[in-house]
Design a protein around this motif. Sequence first.
Motif, mmCIF file in Angstrom:
data_model
loop_
_atom_site.group_PDB
_atom_site.id
_atom_site.type_symbol
_atom_site.label_atom_id
_atom_site.label_comp_id
_atom_site.label_asym_id
_atom_site.label_seq_id
_atom_site.Cartn_x
_atom_site.Cartn_y
_atom_site.Cartn_z
ATOM 1 N N ARG A 131 -17.090 1.838 11.044
ATOM 2 C CA ARG A 131 -17.174 1.963 9.583
ATOM 3 C C ARG A 131 -17.618 0.655 8.932
ATOM 4 O O ARG A 131 -18.300 0.670 7.905
ATOM 5 N N LEU A 132 -17.228 -0.457 9.525
ATOM 6 C CA LEU A 132 -17.611 -1.763 8.959
ATOM 7 C C LEU A 132 -19.126 -1.954 9.031
ATOM 8 O O LEU A 132 -19.738 -2.499 8.121
ATOM 9 N N GLN A 174 -26.745 -4.789 11.472
ATOM 10 C CA GLN A 174 -26.800 -4.329 10.083
ATOM 11 C C GLN A 174 -26.171 -5.371 9.132
ATOM 12 O O GLN A 174 -26.745 -5.696 8.086
ATOM 13 N N MET A 218 -11.163 13.743 13.047
ATOM 14 C CA MET A 218 -11.643 13.300 11.731
ATOM 15 C C MET A 218 -13.159 13.057 11.788
ATOM 16 O O MET A 218 -13.634 12.401 12.694
ATOM 17 N N LYS A 219 -13.858 13.589 10.786
ATOM 18 C CA LYS A 219 -15.315 13.472 10.800
ATOM 19 C C LYS A 219 -15.744 12.130 10.209
ATOM 20 O O LYS A 219 -15.234 11.720 9.172
ATOM 21 N N MET A 220 -16.683 11.457 10.913
ATOM 22 C CA MET A 220 -17.198 10.199 10.382
ATOM 23 C C MET A 220 -18.305 10.511 9.379
ATOM 24 O O MET A 220 -19.183 11.328 9.672
ATOM 25 N N GLU A 230 -24.338 8.034 7.393
ATOM 26 C CA GLU A 230 -24.859 7.023 6.478
ATOM 27 C C GLU A 230 -25.992 7.578 5.634
ATOM 28 O O GLU A 230 -26.808 8.371 6.111
ATOM 29 N N ARG A 239 -16.250 5.869 -1.959
ATOM 30 C CA ARG A 239 -16.128 7.072 -1.111
ATOM 31 C C ARG A 239 -15.436 8.193 -1.871
ATOM 32 O O ARG A 239 -15.842 9.348 -1.811
ATOM 33 N N GLY A 265 -22.777 1.123 5.829
ATOM 34 C CA GLY A 265 -21.879 0.256 6.601
ATOM 35 C C GLY A 265 -21.016 -0.482 5.581
ATOM 36 O O GLY A 265 -21.537 -1.152 4.698
#
Lengths: 245, 118
Positions: free
Chosen positions: A57-58, A63, B1-3, B6, B39, B49
């Motif tokens: 997630r970070l 990137q 859990m769904k990520m 991006e 979010r 990210g």
Amino acid sequence: MQPPLDDLRERLLRAGLAPRHVRRYVAELRDHLADLTAHERSAGLDVQTATERAAARLGSIQQLTQAMIDRTPRSLTARAPWAVIAMFPVILLLCVHWGTALSLMHVLTPVRGLSPASMPGSYRGLISTVSFVATYLMGPLFLSGCMVIALRQRLSSRWIALGLALVAVFSAAFGFHMQEIPATADRQAGEVFTMVDFVYRQGRVSVSGTLGLTLLRASVLFALSIAAYRALSHRLVKVRATQST
Amino acid sequence: MKMPRETNPNFMAGVPELMLLRLLQDREMYGYEIVQAIRTETGDVISVGEGVVYTVLHALEREGALKSRRKSIAGRSRIYYAVTATGLRRYRDLAKTWTTLAGAIQSVMDGGDHATAT
């Protein structure tokens, strides 16, 4: 697996970003990662899975590196190392010599008619101290400053070598003296001045002797400072390796 | 859990700045709080990210649109960000540009639907 934030810091410093910007960015990322990991753990994940999800997630190191490079101006040291490491210290060194001489002349105004031998002890002590500091300690002090700047910015070794060589030559060439001359009708005794350290032979300036003395002092200073720089670089590499394992 | 997936970066120019300047008008926040607010507010539709948010925050601070201060809460020291007067002006300009752009895109899409229907 924890994202290699130390690796990120190295990449950013080598890309020319200012150390203070990099330090703050990495610190905030560490805090953010800790918050993310705690959040994933509170959702019931085991340590390894929580850490992996938090790292994902970070963002990837590529990137995070590219985003910072795209949005942050490069430091002056990275854009103009020739100025920061080579030119600026030499100019500052000369200014300090000049400023010290002027200040000392001002302080010594009450005794300016006297020969150095007949001055009060406190004045002679002051002159000796300032002479020693300016002649022998100023060079190493400036060399240390150059090394710290170069190490913090991870500059290439050719710039640091050039900077150290120039500072070594100039600090070796310039001395700080109290001229032990008696007063005459048109000249006061005990002039304080900063100048190239001339070597006299049989009452005349010896060019070869002056150059030889300057080069000898510069070589010693340069060799010592390069050795110190290499030792510090290796030490830093070891510390970083320890931190990343 | 769904990520969350991006967001396509080609459609994100100026969007992070717009969202940050809007969210920070309500109260000062630190990085993690800001990302969670994005979010929540966007229903996970917009997600990058998370660490990248700091580069935007730092850039806005350098431009004078944000100010920051270090605050210790529950034994942890964090950097909190807040909008400045310059940031408010910047937000109004960005919001106007974005509204105009969205309207233009919507009218193209409406025209496309109309052409398909006829």
